[in-house]
Design an enzyme around this catalytic site. Structure first.
Site, mmCIF file in Angstrom:
data_model
loop_
_atom_site.group_PDB
_atom_site.id
_atom_site.type_symbol
_atom_site.label_atom_id
_atom_site.label_comp_id
_atom_site.label_asym_id
_atom_site.label_seq_id
_atom_site.Cartn_x
_atom_site.Cartn_y
_atom_site.Cartn_z
ATOM 1 C CG HIS A 1 -5.033 2.235 -4.211
ATOM 2 N ND1 HIS A 1 -4.984 3.587 -3.965
ATOM 3 C CD2 HIS A 1 -4.834 2.093 -5.560
ATOM 4 C CE1 HIS A 1 -4.782 4.237 -5.104
ATOM 5 N NE2 HIS A 1 -4.693 3.352 -6.092
ATOM 6 N NE ARG B 1 -3.602 2.440 2.450
ATOM 7 C CZ ARG B 1 -4.254 2.946 3.491
ATOM 8 N NH1 ARG B 1 -4.088 2.426 4.691
ATOM 9 N NH2 ARG B 1 -5.064 3.972 3.335
ATOM 10 C CG HIS B 2 -1.088 4.888 -0.824
ATOM 11 N ND1 HIS B 2 -1.351 5.617 0.312
ATOM 12 C CD2 HIS B 2 -2.298 4.459 -1.275
ATOM 13 C CE1 HIS B 2 -2.651 5.653 0.531
ATOM 14 N NE2 HIS B 2 -3.258 4.948 -0.413
#
Length: 642
Positions: A569, A383-384
């Site tokens: 995401h 995930r970012h």
């Protein structure tokens, strides 16, 4: 007796210790513990909780449970008698266990190792366990050469169950053996044992999805039931108070930051009840440690689901093939004493001996060594990092740009500059950057990968700016910045239903990202272009899109490199990995519950099982990243007096 619901609410775990073979019986061991000053009730509890192996194991258990609030609870343990296979048949069943789990995910059968149930669970006082073990040994000796071998097994399948049933005539013989054990147990240990009255069988799978039946049935038919086998009569125990709890295993160490938190040691087991989770915040669970008996809050991403039988204790194991009792030459494997005549190298190839005294070996797919994984293709999904609009609110753009559209930093956690956007700064509303801390998070992950001697062959990321920036900083931490280009793939964008408004974000084109000194591959042609994305897509469309683009990415990289990193995401960790494991998608409600627990820089790893095209989740090569909130501080408001 107290209400069963009250008993289940308590947990008295057991200490994990290395296997130390010993011939000391409970009696002599108990005398030593009593001479050391331990109360008899505690000494007996320590012995039954460690399988009665030796004084050292019992002492270790007592010292680690010194603060256990249930140390003096008089409730006895529950016991059960199983037949366990060994030899070539165990190898066949272990292979089925692994392949069924890889192909179809975990079903109810995986909670307990392969076995034939000979009696129902029953309770035995701690002081009577020696006598109970003697009852089993006496029964085995009495039945020497009376049980036909090999046991005739027949495959049976239905829409919800697959098993190997013992031929009826032989099953009656085994029921006679169980009935004699019940008689011996009543006479020697004063316990009531109820022999199993239903058809005797080895359960292979049950409570599985209907769509998995063909795969499971095919795997079951490949089991050679005529394989050689020395069946072992094994007496197990469990603590009744966690019978209705979920068992978790600690994967990473954790030092408590608050008084209500639990210390975690890798390898320990945690017992968790759903009814105790009402006070737990997102990403945390309340549980009780097997190693200490203490309870508290713990980070959910530090533990993995384990099987129910992983924490059971062995109190006796005897071969019914030659009816020999475990001798001094017998080897202890996962707490089960096997006959000394059994080939040790054969055993080692079937069961991995864990370092837990008296504990049963978990039937699970072991993590391949780093050496074997070098030739396998691997997928990392991440995930970012921390995003600006979550930290500073959705109106951060209005606050940080002046009337001429110039960016003005107003907090140390805001980046010193932002990449220019041809469409103007309002495009940041739907496509925000990461914070300074988000960049730091990403570099930490990259540095951890570097320390683990990992290298990334290909990097793909969502078109969201926060994902591109996260990928860039991971590569910087890996010291691959400029060497490995980022492939911007619109197909990796999150579920478009979560986008506010009636239009998708306006993303920065790869050419402009490259001009802003982000290491983007401007020659890459996406598998799913932006034009193919729609607003408010259905859940099924999003899941199908994620599966499609992941498969195409892996096919594109196959034979060209071993390791692919996807930076996207929270939803991507589930959507990009589930179906490549051969699992069906979750429903949207369960999917959302999983996704909401995935933190910034949440990281998972998948590995291909040979050339089968089937993948499995494995332990990531890096530790998880956890940090606490740091709220905004205004000295003027907090310190200046009126």
């Amino acid at each position: 007796m107290a209400a069963k619901e009250d008993l289940y609410a308590k947990v008295t775990p057991r200490r994990q210790r290395q296997t130390r073979p010993s011939t000391i019986k409970h009696g002599s061991t108990l005398d030593v513990l009593l001479s050391m000053g331990f109360p008899k009730t505690r000494a007996l509890k320590a012995l039954v909780s460690t399988g009665g192996k030796n004084v050292q194991a019992a002492c270790d258990w007592l010292f680690s449970h010194v603060d256990d609030p249930f140390l003096d609870d008089p409730l006895p343990r529950e016991y059960v008698l199983y037949l366990r296979p060994s030899g070539p048949l165990l190898q066949q069943l272990s292979h089925f266990w692994q392949q069924s789990r890889i192909s179809c995910g975990k079903n109810k059968a995986h909670n307990i190792f392969p076995h034939i149930t000979l009696c129902q669970f029953f309770m035995c006082a701690d002081g009577k366990v020696d006598a109970l073990s003697d009852a089993l040994q006496a029964t085995v000796a009495k039945w020497k050469a009376r049980i036909p071998m090999p046991l005739p097994l027949e495959l049976y399948t239905s829409s919800t169950f697959i098993g190997l049933f013992v031929e009826e005539q032989v099953a009656e013989v085994l029921k006679g053996f169980a009935a004699d054990f019940a008689t011996e147990a009543a006479a020697k240990a004063d316990v009531h044992v109820e022999p199993h009255k239903k058809q005797l069988h080895v359960t292979l799978a049950y409570h599985f999805q209907a769509s998995h039946l063909p795969i499971l049935e095919k795997l079951a038919k490949s089991v050679d039931v005529a394989s050689g086998c020395d069946w072992l009569a094994v007496l197990f125990s469990r603590d009744i108070r966690f019978a209705n709890h979920e068992t978790l295993q600690v994967m990473y160490p954790y030092v408590p930051q608050n008084d209500d938190e639990l210390e975690l040691l890798p390898g320990d087991f945690i017992f968790m009840s759903s009814v105790e989770q009402s006070s737990a915040s997102e990403g945390w669970v309340y549980g009780t440690s097997l190693g200490t008996g203490l309870s508290g809050m713990l980070p959910e991403n530090y533990v993995n689901r384990a099987d129910e039988s992983d924490t059971w204790v062995v109190h006796g194991s005897h071969s019914i093939l030659n009816c020999a009792s475990p001798s001094n030459s017998g080897s202890t494997v996962g707490g089960v004493l096997f006959d000394g005549k059994l080939n040790d190298s054969l055993l080692d190839s079937f069961v991995d001996p864990p370092g837990l005294t008296g504990l049963c070996p978990p039937m699970q797919v072991s993590r391949p060594t780093s050496q074997s994984s070098l030739s396998k293709m691997r997928l990392f999904v991440c995930r970012h990092g921390e995003r600006m609009d979550v930290v500073f609110g959705k109106h951060w753009v209005t606050q940080c740009f002046d009337s001429k559209g110039r960016y003005v930093r107003s907090n140390l956690n805001m980046p010193s500059s932002l990449p220019p956007r041809s469409g103007g700064h309002r495009d940041f509303d739907k496509d925000c950057p990461v914070t300074v801390f988000g960049s730091t998070q990403a570099r930490l992950v990259g540095e951890a990968l570097l320390e683990s001697h990992e290298s990334i062959d290909f990097v793909y990321c969502s078109p969201s700016l926060r994902c591109v920036q996260t990928a860039q900083h991971i590569l910087q931490g890996l010291q691959q910045d400029g060497k490995t280009k980022i492939r911007v793939e619109p197909g990796l964008f999150e579920w478009t239903k979560w986008v506010s408004g009636t239009s998708l974000p306006t993303w920065i084109p790869p050419s402009e990202l490259a001009a802003a000194k982000l290491s983007v591959d401007t020659t890459y042609r996406p598998h799913i272009p932006v034009s193919k994305l729609v607003v408010s897509e259905s859940y099924d469309t999003y899941i199908s899109r994620s599966f499609q683009v992941t498969r195409e990415i892996l096919a594109e990289c196959n034979k060209l490199g071993n390791t692919v990193l996807i930076v996207a995401h929270a939803s991507s960790l589930e959507a990009c990995t589930r179906q490549i494991q051969g699992l069906t998608p979750q429903n949207s409600k369960d999917f959302v519950q999983v996704v909401r627990k995935i933190p910034y820089l949440g990281f998972c790893a998948c590995e291909e099982m040979g050339d089968t095209g089937v993948w499995q989740l494995v332990d990531p090569p890096i530790l998880p990243l956890t940090h606490g909130p740091n709220h905004s501080f205004s000295w003027r408001e907090m310190l200046m007096q009126d």
